[in-house]
Design a protein around this motif. Structure first.
Motif, PDB file in Angstrom:
ATOM      1  N   SER A 126      -1.360 -13.325 -21.832  1.00 46.59           N
ATOM      2  CA  SER A 126      -1.702 -14.645 -21.906  1.00 46.59           C
ATOM      3  C   SER A 126      -0.826 -15.109 -23.174  1.00 46.59           C
ATOM      4  N   PRO A 127      -0.556 -16.360 -23.286  1.00 46.40           N
ATOM      5  CA  PRO A 127       0.108 -16.951 -24.227  1.00 46.40           C
ATOM      6  C   PRO A 127      -0.076 -16.531 -25.902  1.00 46.40           C
ATOM      7  N   VAL A 128      -1.226 -16.513 -26.066  1.00 45.75           N
ATOM      8  CA  VAL A 128      -1.737 -15.931 -27.310  1.00 45.75           C
ATOM      9  C   VAL A 128      -1.213 -14.555 -27.794  1.00 45.75           C
ATOM     10  N   LYS A 129      -1.080 -13.939 -27.069  1.00 45.57           N
ATOM     11  CA  LYS A 129      -0.492 -12.505 -27.057  1.00 45.57           C
ATOM     12  C   LYS A 129       0.862 -12.348 -27.296  1.00 45.57           C
ATOM     13  N   ASP A 130       1.606 -13.565 -27.046  1.00 46.78           N
ATOM     14  CA  ASP A 130       3.191 -13.619 -27.169  1.00 46.78           C
ATOM     15  C   ASP A 130       3.903 -12.427 -26.876  1.00 46.78           C
ATOM     16  N   HIS A 131       3.695 -12.109 -25.618  1.00 44.94           N
ATOM     17  CA  HIS A 131       4.449 -10.544 -25.027  1.00 44.94           C
ATOM     18  C   HIS A 131       5.922 -11.045 -25.012  1.00 44.94           C
ATOM     19  N   ALA A 132       6.314 -12.497 -24.623  1.00 48.05           N
ATOM     20  CA  ALA A 132       7.540 -12.871 -24.613  1.00 48.05           C
ATOM     21  C   ALA A 132       8.497 -12.337 -25.847  1.00 48.05           C
ATOM     22  N   THR A 133       7.771 -12.591 -27.162  1.00 48.99           N
ATOM     23  CA  THR A 133       8.742 -12.207 -28.212  1.00 48.99           C
ATOM     24  C   THR A 133       8.740 -10.567 -28.213  1.00 48.99           C
ATOM     25  N   LEU A 134       7.884  -9.964 -27.884  1.00 44.29           N
ATOM     26  CA  LEU A 134       7.836  -8.405 -27.780  1.00 44.29           C
ATOM     27  C   LEU A 134       8.941  -7.947 -26.650  1.00 44.29           C
ATOM     28  N   VAL A 135       8.992  -8.801 -25.671  1.00 45.52           N
ATOM     29  CA  VAL A 135      10.218  -8.414 -24.618  1.00 45.52           C
ATOM     30  C   VAL A 135      11.464  -8.674 -25.046  1.00 45.52           C
ATOM     31  N   ARG A 136      11.685  -9.718 -25.830  1.00 49.08           N
ATOM     32  CA  ARG A 136      12.887 -10.229 -26.517  1.00 49.08           C
ATOM     33  C   ARG A 136      13.241  -8.924 -27.454  1.00 49.08           C
ATOM     34  N   ALA A 137      12.348  -8.582 -28.379  1.00 54.35           N
ATOM     35  CA  ALA A 137      12.358  -7.589 -29.480  1.00 54.35           C
ATOM     36  C   ALA A 137      12.842  -6.523 -28.918  1.00 54.35           C
ATOM     37  N   PHE A 138      12.088  -5.932 -27.903  1.00 53.35           N
ATOM     38  CA  PHE A 138      12.691  -4.977 -26.991  1.00 53.35           C
ATOM     39  C   PHE A 138      14.038  -4.791 -26.601  1.00 53.35           C
ATOM     40  N   ALA A 139      14.443  -5.885 -26.026  1.00 50.25           N
ATOM     41  CA  ALA A 139      15.778  -5.946 -25.717  1.00 50.25           C
ATOM     42  C   ALA A 139      16.860  -5.622 -26.733  1.00 50.25           C
ATOM     43  N   SER A 140      16.528  -6.079 -27.818  1.00 47.26           N
ATOM     44  CA  SER A 140      17.334  -5.506 -29.174  1.00 47.26           C
ATOM     45  C   SER A 140      17.217  -3.743 -29.329  1.00 47.26           C
ATOM     46  N   VAL A 141      16.081  -3.349 -29.122  1.00 44.10           N
ATOM     47  CA  VAL A 141      15.817  -2.126 -29.277  1.00 44.10           C
ATOM     48  C   VAL A 141      16.498  -1.336 -28.097  1.00 44.10           C
ATOM     49  N   ALA A 142      16.336  -1.716 -27.010  1.00 43.39           N
ATOM     50  CA  ALA A 142      17.058  -0.920 -25.764  1.00 43.39           C
ATOM     51  C   ALA A 142      18.780  -1.129 -25.801  1.00 43.39           C
ATOM     52  N   GLY A 143      18.859  -2.018 -26.543  1.00 45.59           N
ATOM     53  CA  GLY A 143      20.482  -2.194 -26.525  1.00 45.59           C
ATOM     54  C   GLY A 143      21.127  -1.069 -27.628  1.00 45.59           C
ATOM     55  N   GLU A 144      20.279  -0.515 -28.310  1.00 48.69           N
ATOM     56  CA  GLU A 144      20.753   0.508 -29.234  1.00 48.69           C
ATOM     57  C   GLU A 144      20.321   2.016 -29.141  1.00 48.69           C
ATOM     58  N   ARG A 145      19.145   2.009 -28.184  1.00 48.84           N
ATOM     59  CA  ARG A 145      18.865   3.364 -27.856  1.00 48.84           C
ATOM     60  C   ARG A 145      18.099   3.498 -26.637  1.00 48.84           C
ATOM     61  N   MET A 146      17.728   4.600 -26.065  1.00 42.89           N
ATOM     62  CA  MET A 146      17.044   4.917 -25.170  1.00 42.89           C
ATOM     63  C   MET A 146      15.479   4.713 -25.250  1.00 42.89           C
ATOM     64  N   ALA A 147      14.962   3.729 -24.503  1.00 45.16           N
ATOM     65  CA  ALA A 147      13.502   3.472 -24.494  1.00 45.16           C
ATOM     66  C   ALA A 147      13.255   2.736 -23.588  1.00 45.16           C
ATOM     67  N   ARG A 148      11.792   2.772 -23.278  1.00 46.02           N
ATOM     68  CA  ARG A 148      11.068   1.753 -22.055  1.00 46.02           C
ATOM     69  C   ARG A 148       9.848   0.976 -22.749  1.00 46.02           C
ATOM     70  N   LEU A 149       9.441   0.085 -22.162  1.00 39.34           N
ATOM     71  CA  LEU A 149       8.356  -0.836 -22.786  1.00 39.34           C
ATOM     72  C   LEU A 149       7.288  -0.963 -21.450  1.00 39.34           C
ATOM     73  N   VAL A 150       6.205  -0.494 -21.599  1.00 41.96           N
ATOM     74  CA  VAL A 150       5.019  -0.744 -20.825  1.00 41.96           C
ATOM     75  C   VAL A 150       4.085  -1.741 -21.837  1.00 41.96           C
ATOM     76  N   ILE A 151       3.595  -2.668 -20.770  1.00 46.53           N
ATOM     77  CA  ILE A 151       2.571  -3.545 -21.185  1.00 46.53           C
ATOM     78  C   ILE A 151       1.123  -3.580 -20.476  1.00 46.53           C
ATOM     79  N   ILE A 152       0.268  -2.851 -20.750  1.00 45.22           N
ATOM     80  CA  ILE A 152      -0.892  -2.708 -19.870  1.00 45.22           C
ATOM     81  C   ILE A 152      -1.916  -4.048 -20.070  1.00 45.22           C
ATOM     82  N   GLY A 153      -2.341  -4.493 -18.897  1.00 46.68           N
ATOM     83  CA  GLY A 153      -3.149  -5.766 -18.998  1.00 46.68           C
ATOM     84  C   GLY A 153      -2.721  -6.455 -17.822  1.00 46.68           C
TER      85      GLY A 153
END
Length: 373
Positions: A210-237
């Protein structure tokens, strides 16, 4: 229960058992009070939700089968006249409004305790017109409550600021988060290949999409993480933001490293196997998932959002806090947490401050105080 006049009969009132933190908390409160000798009814507007299967035999489930305030109020008053519990404990706006109106209509000795599961002012600010009407009505009716409970000190201060007349009736009781079976459930298997192949660490989030959980900011944050290292993102819900989040992952070129597997009845097993747990909310009440991840020994990162998050993390002692909506700061904190995690013992020790039994002590004390008043 009918006509007995006993002092340990309580009805817990919530919309459904669809899987939100407030619904789960009410189920756990009911279970805990039943173990203490209370006769407990769990009253639901709708008999729906995956947590119905978790209701113990010691708790009686009552379905009103209603939607909307008028029908809910009518059905609730009928139930209260028939069953006559000593205390009605409700949570979430529609249920709180119906509970307080029922007390006014019945003009009886029924005690009503309302529970604020979120940060009221922020909840109001982010709602649309109809939602604001419901919250405004609830606020106007607080004067009829015997007690108003909240799950964080920040939430309590917010309530006292906006409704100073009810300040003496506001009480902080933490959510019943860490139960005796959490460790066993965390050890159960996870049916997801990313937690078994050992190729990349997983960054995990959990909650309504939902918008209040602001997972969009998390996805953008993870994009910067993924650009520097091997990692994956899972969002359950599950929720209305699913398509938007998947589209954003495609736009950022990380779709192959992001997965949204839906609601999971046992999130603890996922938390225990994640490298870092992240919460990116705009505001919270007192986020159970953050404590649960810590109880699984997993390092956490969160936005410094209004509500009880800062209290849980001790101002940053037990997990990094970043500005709300700042994906760069969140990404940097995720990378730092992956490189320098806290020890599981530190995290579990802090999570144990939110033990379910301690919370049930608080609810029992609040109920006793209202009945003895």
């Amino acid at each position: 229960m009918e006509g007995s006049g006993a002092k340990k009969e309580i009805a817990l009132f919530v919309g459904s058992l669809e899987g939100g933190g407030a619904e789960r908390a009410m189920l756990d409160i009911g279970r805990g009070l039943a173990r203490r000798g209370f006769v407990v009814d769990l009253v639901l507007m709708r008999l729906t939700g995956p947590y119905l299967a978790d209701v113990p035999e010691s708790v009686r489930v009552v379905g009103l089968n209603t939607r909307g305030l008028p029908a809910t109020l009518t059905a609730l008053v009928s139930y209260l006249r028939r069953r006559r519990p000593s205390v009605l404990l409700s949570t979430l706006p529609t249920c709180n409004v119906a509970a307080l109106l029922a007390r006014v209509l019945l003009r009886c000795s029924l005690a009503v305790i309302v529970r604020q599961a979120s940060h009221f002012s922020m909840d109001y600010a982010t709602r649309r017109f109809r939602g604001r009407i419901a919250l405004s009505l609830e606020r106007a009716l607080w004067r009829f409550a015997n007690a108003v409970l909240t799950n964080s000190c920040a939430g309590a201060e917010d309530l006292k600021r906006i409704a100073p007349r009810i300040a003496p009736r506001v009480r902080v009781i933490r959510n019943p988060v860490v139960g005796p079976n959490l460790a066993a459930r965390a050890a159960e298997p996870v049916d997801h290949p990313w937690f078994h192949d050992g190729q990349m660490p997983v960054v995990l989030a959990a909650g309504r999409l939902s918008p209040v959980k602001d997972h969009a900011t998390l996805v953008r944050a993870f994009a910067s993480v993924a650009g520097e290292r091997m990692a994956r993102l899972v969002i359950i819900g599950e929720g209305v933001e699913r398509d938007r989040l998947l589209a954003l992952a495609r736009e950022l070129g990380i779709a192959d490293r992001v997965d949204l597997p839906g609601f999971q009845r046992n999130p603890f097993a996922w938390m225990a196997r994640a490298r870092v747990f992240v919460m990116s909310s705009l505001f919270e009440g007192s986020p159970n998932a953050l404590v649960q991840a810590m109880a699984c020994g997993t390092t956490v990162v969160s936005t410094d959002c209004p509500g009880g998050t800062k209290e849980i993390l001790g101002g940053g002692t037990w997990g990094a806090l970043t500005p709300v909506g700042d994906h760069r700061a969140l990404g940097a904190a995720i990378s730092e947490a992956m490189d320098n995690p806290l020890t599981p013992n530190e995290l579990i020790g802090r999570a144990n401050d939110f033990a379910a039994e301690s919370s049930i002590n608080g609810y029992e004390a609040a109920i006793t105080a209202v009945l003895n008043r």
